[in-house]
Design an enzyme around this catalytic site. Sequence first.
Site, PDB file in Angstrom:
ATOM      1  CE  LYS A 174      -1.513   2.926   2.776  1.00  0.00           C
ATOM      2  NZ  LYS A 174      -1.429   4.160   1.951  1.00  0.00           N
ATOM      3  CD  GLU A 249      14.576   2.153   8.948  1.00  0.00           C
ATOM      4  OE1 GLU A 249      14.853   3.226   9.495  1.00  0.00           O
ATOM      5  OE2 GLU A 249      15.177   1.096   9.219  1.00  0.00           O
ATOM      6  CB  CYS A 283      13.713   9.980   6.607  1.00  0.00           C
ATOM      7  SG  CYS A 283      14.643   9.010   5.428  1.00  0.00           S
ATOM      8  CD  GLU A 383      10.533  13.902  10.184  1.00  0.00           C
ATOM      9  OE1 GLU A 383       9.407  13.431  10.405  1.00  0.00           O
ATOM     10  OE2 GLU A 383      11.412  13.284   9.557  1.00  0.00           O
TER      11      GLU A 383
HETATM   12  P1  NAD Z   1       2.928   8.827   7.286  1.00  0.00           P
HETATM   13  O1  NAD Z   1       3.326   8.128   8.545  1.00  0.00           O
HETATM   14  O2  NAD Z   1       1.834   9.801   7.363  1.00  0.00           O
HETATM   15  O3  NAD Z   1       2.479   7.763   6.183  1.00  0.00           O
HETATM   16  C1  NAD Z   1       3.335   6.713   5.771  1.00  0.00           C
HETATM   17  C2  NAD Z   1       2.489   5.591   5.197  1.00  0.00           C
HETATM   18  O4  NAD Z   1       1.703   5.030   6.247  1.00  0.00           O
HETATM   19  C3  NAD Z   1       1.504   6.034   4.124  1.00  0.00           C
HETATM   20  O5  NAD Z   1       1.367   5.029   3.153  1.00  0.00           O
HETATM   21  C4  NAD Z   1       0.209   6.185   4.902  1.00  0.00           C
HETATM   22  O6  NAD Z   1      -0.935   6.068   4.095  1.00  0.00           O
HETATM   23  C5  NAD Z   1       0.329   5.037   5.883  1.00  0.00           C
HETATM   24  N1  NAD Z   1      -0.435   5.185   7.115  1.00  0.00           N
HETATM   25  C6  NAD Z   1      -0.834   6.315   7.739  1.00  0.00           C
HETATM   26  N2  NAD Z   1      -1.532   6.015   8.848  1.00  0.00           N
HETATM   27  C7  NAD Z   1      -1.567   4.679   8.930  1.00  0.00           C
HETATM   28  C8  NAD Z   1      -2.110   3.769   9.866  1.00  0.00           C
HETATM   29  N3  NAD Z   1      -2.803   4.181  10.935  1.00  0.00           N
HETATM   30  N4  NAD Z   1      -1.940   2.443   9.657  1.00  0.00           N
HETATM   31  C9  NAD Z   1      -1.239   2.003   8.585  1.00  0.00           C
HETATM   32  N5  NAD Z   1      -0.710   2.817   7.660  1.00  0.00           N
HETATM   33  C10 NAD Z   1      -0.853   4.141   7.833  1.00  0.00           C
HETATM   34  O7  NAD Z   1       4.251   9.450   6.690  1.00  0.00           O
HETATM   35  P2  NAD Z   1       4.413  10.325   5.370  1.00  0.00           P
HETATM   36  O8  NAD Z   1       3.903  11.693   5.641  1.00  0.00           O
HETATM   37  O9  NAD Z   1       3.899   9.582   4.205  1.00  0.00           O
HETATM   38  O10 NAD Z   1       6.002  10.370   5.218  1.00  0.00           O
HETATM   39  C11 NAD Z   1       6.815  11.277   5.862  1.00  0.00           C
HETATM   40  C12 NAD Z   1       7.479  10.628   7.050  1.00  0.00           C
HETATM   41  O11 NAD Z   1       8.198   9.487   6.626  1.00  0.00           O
HETATM   42  C13 NAD Z   1       8.521  11.527   7.701  1.00  0.00           C
HETATM   43  O12 NAD Z   1       8.387  11.435   9.100  1.00  0.00           O
HETATM   44  C14 NAD Z   1       9.843  10.939   7.254  1.00  0.00           C
HETATM   45  O13 NAD Z   1      10.919  11.178   8.106  1.00  0.00           O
HETATM   46  C15 NAD Z   1       9.494   9.492   7.192  1.00  0.00           C
HETATM   47  N6  NAD Z   1      10.410   8.766   6.333  1.00  0.00           N
HETATM   48  C16 NAD Z   1      11.309   7.931   6.921  1.00  0.00           C
HETATM   49  C17 NAD Z   1      12.237   7.252   6.144  1.00  0.00           C
HETATM   50  C18 NAD Z   1      13.241   6.334   6.773  1.00  0.00           C
HETATM   51  O14 NAD Z   1      13.776   5.488   6.071  1.00  0.00           O
HETATM   52  N7  NAD Z   1      13.521   6.456   8.061  1.00  0.00           N
HETATM   53  C19 NAD Z   1      12.238   7.422   4.761  1.00  0.00           C
HETATM   54  C20 NAD Z   1      11.313   8.292   4.200  1.00  0.00           C
HETATM   55  C21 NAD Z   1      10.388   8.955   4.994  1.00  0.00           C
END
Ligand code: NAD
Length: 495
Positions: A174, A249, A283, A383
């Site tokens: 997803k 992550e 990230c 962040e």
């Molecule tokens: P997010 O947590 O809002 O969403 C990430 C994914 O999780 C999306 O596909 C979203 O639809 C899904 N999601 C959201 N709520 C959920 C739930 N309750 N249950 C299951 N899935 C759910 O994050 P984002 O805004 O898409 O991405 C930005 C974040 O990602 C930043 O905090 C960034 O640091 C982090 N990030 C981390 C890495 C890493 O490798 N550490 C890499 C890229 C991004």
Amino acid sequence: MALTLKNLIGGRWQEAASGKTLASINPANGEVIGTVPSSGKVDVDKAVEAAREAYKKWRLTPAPKRGEILFRAAGLLLKHKEELGRLVTSEMGKVLPEGLGDAQEAIDMAFYMAGEGRRLSGETVPSELPAKDCKSVRVPIGVFALITPWNFPTAIPAWKMLPAIISGNTVVFKPSSYTPLSAGRLVELINEAGLPDGVVNLVHGTGDETGEYLSTHPGIDGVSFTGSTAVGLKLARVCGGLDKEISCEMGGKNPIIVMDDARLDLAIEGALWGGFGTSGQRCTAASRVIVHKKVYGEFKERFVRMAKALKVGDGTDPSTHMGPVINDAQMKKVLDYIEVGKKEGARLATGGRRLTDGSLAKGFFIEPTIFEATPEMRIAREEIFGPVVALIKAEGLEDAINIANNVDYGLSSSIYTQDVNNTAIAERDLEAGLVYINAPTIGAEIQLPFGGTKKSGLGRKEAGGRGGSLDMFTKWKVIYRDFSGRLQKAQIDKD
Ligand code: NAD
């Protein structure tokens, strides 16, 4: 022309059972560039069932054969790199060279994991008993839910999907609902390489509806999540209670330390790239720059001058240095943080505003922003995930490392210095999964593990090398074979 992509379930491209759709929007101009299904429980149930069915055969397919499919996938991704990179830029907003870099990372991972099909090695060791052999082998775990963010729309999905399937797992993927087209096109190309039906299933949808239902589904054995710390920690708690494997992550607040003996030209260039590359939406973005007091004044003056010179605009324009942020909600969040910074008493050295000149008004553009901050301020600890850098003054190396470590996150870190002893101390003491020396906090390569400590990472790491994602997607099984024809007792038999 707007694209219409579908879910992939059991080898068949299909709409959501409800017929509902989600739109993907170009953050540079607010235009709808495509639609995908908004999946519900019925779609997820079907996808998990298809993955469970396909797992029965896929786990028994010899890994080198799985690798051959991945080699073909790598070739197809390479052939379509330009198309994928452009799609990433139009859907996510990063400048085209970065969009192409995103696609390149997926290509690199495909070739790398294809090669793993002929490795996936375990250990053979001597037995303490005669006519007995002992070995350990990697075995797949089962069906994985892969949940990914929007900031690397093809790279992060490839980081998960390709190691998962080379190891013999099947997946239900997803992607973020903000970048579904890039992810969908990636899956189309990988699937075209000849994957059996049901090995990779794709369900589009929102996080709280599709994502949460999928991750907690009884037919899912493991979850590989990349996204925010808030969602990652919540999922880890829920999945832990359901006895599912889970790796997360998550976010970062990554520091660059600039020592008084650093090459300032290099350090400034690194801070610009680390802080404002991908509009700060990595990230690993360098959202804190901690500078030795002796060079702080000069660094600040030159860093601010160069940040002001960055051209902000549509990522497809070759003269653009920095694109938009992903959407309206993220833009508001970043602007709110800028207000927080001002209220906390941080000094705004440059930027701080939404850009609305001409065609920029239709998109989500924010000026490259630099605050002079102190370590306890929220803008220096939380962040923001946008083009906002907190510049912090340090007394010396020890102070700089303490400031760097004194946050909840521990993903990436960096030091600029010409002193080998400083580099050794930083390498030893920085609490982060990644340490860069004379390079910014971004730019990981796929052949080593990737991931953070503290609230940046939980569970196994991503990517390659020892301790990389093959450990996430396999379990060790140990096999003892006794061909002595009698009962032998380890630790007890004397001869
Ligand atoms: P997010 O947590 O809002 O969403 C990430 C994914 O999780 C999306 O596909 C979203 O639809 C899904 N999601 C959201 N709520 C959920 C739930 N309750 N249950 C299951 N899935 C759910 O994050 P984002 O805004 O898409 O991405 C930005 C974040 O990602 C930043 O905090 C960034 O640091 C982090 N990030 C981390 C890495 C890493 O490798 N550490 C890499 C890229 C991004």
